[in-house]
Design a protein around this motif. Structure first.
Motif, mmCIF file in Angstrom:
data_model
loop_
_atom_site.group_PDB
_atom_site.id
_atom_site.type_symbol
_atom_site.label_atom_id
_atom_site.label_comp_id
_atom_site.label_asym_id
_atom_site.label_seq_id
_atom_site.Cartn_x
_atom_site.Cartn_y
_atom_site.Cartn_z
ATOM 1 N N ASN A 22 0.916 -1.249 -0.003
ATOM 2 C CA ASN A 22 -0.049 -0.023 -0.152
ATOM 3 C C ASN A 22 0.905 1.307 -0.085
ATOM 4 O O ASN A 22 0.680 2.230 -0.634
ATOM 5 N N GLU A 23 1.803 1.248 0.906
ATOM 6 C CA GLU A 23 2.678 2.608 0.928
ATOM 7 C C GLU A 23 3.453 2.749 -0.275
ATOM 8 O O GLU A 23 3.472 3.984 -0.693
ATOM 9 N N LEU A 24 4.029 1.644 -1.174
ATOM 10 C CA LEU A 24 4.710 1.758 -2.060
ATOM 11 C C LEU A 24 4.077 2.289 -3.544
ATOM 12 O O LEU A 24 4.708 2.893 -4.416
ATOM 13 N N SER A 25 2.540 1.836 -3.297
ATOM 14 C CA SER A 25 1.689 2.176 -4.327
ATOM 15 C C SER A 25 1.196 3.850 -4.313
ATOM 16 O O SER A 25 0.758 4.341 -5.236
ATOM 17 N N LEU A 26 1.598 4.486 -3.162
ATOM 18 C CA LEU A 26 1.160 5.830 -3.034
ATOM 19 C C LEU A 26 1.945 6.713 -4.023
ATOM 20 O O LEU A 26 3.164 6.688 -4.208
ATOM 21 N N VAL A 27 1.288 7.467 -4.608
ATOM 22 C CA VAL A 27 2.087 8.878 -5.293
ATOM 23 C C VAL A 27 2.748 9.705 -4.633
ATOM 24 O O VAL A 27 3.981 9.990 -4.784
#
Length: 57
Positions: A22-27
């Motif tokens: 989830n964190e790595l998918s955030l812009v």
């Protein structure tokens, strides 16, 4: 998002991986500190190097 290190450590590997994904998918990482990201990446790196991720059966 701000993470509590102890609470993170108490999660299952599956839950930790979900948070990391989830964190790595955030812009943008509003609210997530550099220390939080380093903690998540450090755990991931160590598990991959050790090869001891819990495997869901």
């Amino acid at each position: 998002m701000k993470y509590n290190r102890q609470a993170f450590c108490d999660l299952s590997d599956k839950e930790k991986l979900k948070i990391i994904k989830n964190e790595l998918s955030l812009v943008t990482h509003n609210g997530t500190t550099k220390d939080d990201l380093l903690m998540l990446l450090d755990w991931t790196y160590n598990r991959l190097v050790k090869g001891d991720l819990e495997v869901e059966k």
